[in-house]
Write a protein that holds these residues in place. Structure first.
Motif, PDB file in Angstrom:
ATOM      1  N   GLY A   7      -2.463  -0.360   0.277  1.00  0.00           N
ATOM      2  CA  GLY A   7      -2.220  -1.232   1.414  1.00  0.00           C
ATOM      3  C   GLY A   7      -0.755  -1.234   1.788  1.00  0.00           C
ATOM      4  O   GLY A   7       0.095  -0.765   1.033  1.00  0.00           O
ATOM      5  N   PRO A   8      -0.429  -1.761   2.968  1.00  0.00           N
ATOM      6  CA  PRO A   8       0.947  -1.761   3.466  1.00  0.00           C
ATOM      7  C   PRO A   8       1.820  -2.796   2.752  1.00  0.00           C
ATOM      8  O   PRO A   8       1.331  -3.655   2.014  1.00  0.00           O
ATOM      9  N   ALA A   9       3.125  -2.723   2.995  1.00  0.00           N
ATOM     10  CA  ALA A   9       4.086  -3.651   2.403  1.00  0.00           C
ATOM     11  C   ALA A   9       3.763  -5.083   2.784  1.00  0.00           C
ATOM     12  O   ALA A   9       3.495  -5.377   3.946  1.00  0.00           O
ATOM     13  N   GLY A  10       3.766  -5.970   1.802  1.00  0.00           N
ATOM     14  CA  GLY A  10       3.576  -7.387   2.067  1.00  0.00           C
ATOM     15  C   GLY A  10       2.138  -7.836   2.220  1.00  0.00           C
ATOM     16  O   GLY A  10       1.886  -8.988   2.579  1.00  0.00           O
ATOM     17  N   ALA A  11       1.180  -6.954   1.925  1.00  0.00           N
ATOM     18  CA  ALA A  11      -0.235  -7.324   2.074  1.00  0.00           C
ATOM     19  C   ALA A  11      -0.731  -8.200   0.937  1.00  0.00           C
ATOM     20  O   ALA A  11      -1.823  -8.764   1.004  1.00  0.00           O
ATOM     21  N   GLY A  12       0.066  -8.293  -0.135  1.00  0.00           N
ATOM     22  CA  GLY A  12      -0.318  -9.123  -1.274  1.00  0.00           C
ATOM     23  C   GLY A  12      -0.853  -8.331  -2.446  1.00  0.00           C
ATOM     24  O   GLY A  12      -1.454  -8.900  -3.370  1.00  0.00           O
ATOM     25  N   LYS A  13      -0.631  -7.028  -2.437  1.00  0.00           N
ATOM     26  CA  LYS A  13      -1.163  -6.170  -3.495  1.00  0.00           C
ATOM     27  C   LYS A  13      -0.687  -6.581  -4.890  1.00  0.00           C
ATOM     28  O   LYS A  13      -1.476  -6.662  -5.830  1.00  0.00           O
ATOM     29  N   SER A  14       0.622  -6.821  -5.024  1.00  0.00           N
ATOM     30  CA  SER A  14       1.184  -7.164  -6.333  1.00  0.00           C
ATOM     31  C   SER A  14       0.603  -8.472  -6.852  1.00  0.00           C
ATOM     32  O   SER A  14       0.230  -8.578  -8.027  1.00  0.00           O
ATOM     33  N   THR A  15       0.529  -9.464  -5.984  1.00  0.00           N
ATOM     34  CA  THR A  15       0.001 -10.772  -6.378  1.00  0.00           C
ATOM     35  C   THR A  15      -1.454 -10.666  -6.815  1.00  0.00           C
ATOM     36  O   THR A  15      -1.836 -11.185  -7.878  1.00  0.00           O
TER      37      THR A  15
END
Length: 212
Positions: A7-15
């Motif tokens: 997914g793109p930057a800031g989509a919440g992947k890390s969280t």
């Protein structure tokens, strides 16, 4: 089992990846931090972004690994230095270099050996782990992504500046020569714009449970 999230930057992947890892006991592999660690090294060594050969040599030289859930560069913990404006400004350009991606992917795959993992990045489902058991493409509107990045408190930029930076990142990520951001044909598409973190986690957990 391998769970891959793109997914793109800031989509919440890390969280999302972090929380799902906590719930499942899987090893959380934040692959973007491998590129951030390399970018940190490039900046410290004053390698110009235009010096493609210098950046490639840095990727070949430096060892990036995860120890106790933190990022280490050549044996030194650099976790706390990976989300600066300086790194944000050029990490996409560095990660767009094909030779760099090959080298970083080797280190990512090595870190995943013999583990149940949840990995997130830009090309996890298409290049790094094309045979992942669960594939997710996590998306969100540019407005939501910009606000989330601002709320992290790691940037000195305004909301509008962050939005422009993310738009630039998106353009670079979607047009890379190798490892471009795209939705895998067999990935599940999730738009998190109007979902809570728990709601997104539940959807990912449901896909994992369906395979067990």
């Amino acid at each position: 089992m391998i769970v891959a999230i793109d997914g793109p930057a800031g989509a919440g992947k890390s969280t999302i990846a972090s929380k799902v890892a906590e719930k499942t006991g899987f090893f959380y592999l934040n692959t973007g931090n491998f590129y951030r660690a390399l970018t940190y090294a490039v900046i410290n060594e004053k390698i110009a972004l235009s010096d493609k050969d210098g950046v490639i040599k840095a990727a070949e030289k430096h060892k990036i690994e995860i120890i106790n859930k933190r990022v280490y560069l050549d044996g030194t913990d650099v976790e706390n230095f990976l989300h600066s404006d300086a790194i944000d400004a050029i990490v996409a350009q560095i990660s767009a270099i094909t030779e760099v991606r090959y080298k970083i992917n080797e280190q990512i795959q090595k870190a995943s050996k013999n583990n149940n993992i949840i990995a997130e990045g830009r090309d996890m489902t298409t290049v790094v782990f094309p045979n992942a058991d669960v594939k997710i493409y996590l998306d969100a509107s540019i407005e939501k992504r910009s606000k989330r990045r601002l709320d992290q408190g790691t940037s000195a930029k305004t909301l509008e500046q962050i939005k422009e930076n993310i738009k630039t990142r998106d353009d670079i990520d979607k047009n890379k020569e190798f490892g471009k951001l795209k939705i895998s044909e067999d990935a599940i598409y999730l738009n998190s714009s109007d979902l809570t973190i728990d709601e997104v986690c539940e959807k990912v957990m449901s896909e994992i449970k369906n395979l067990k």
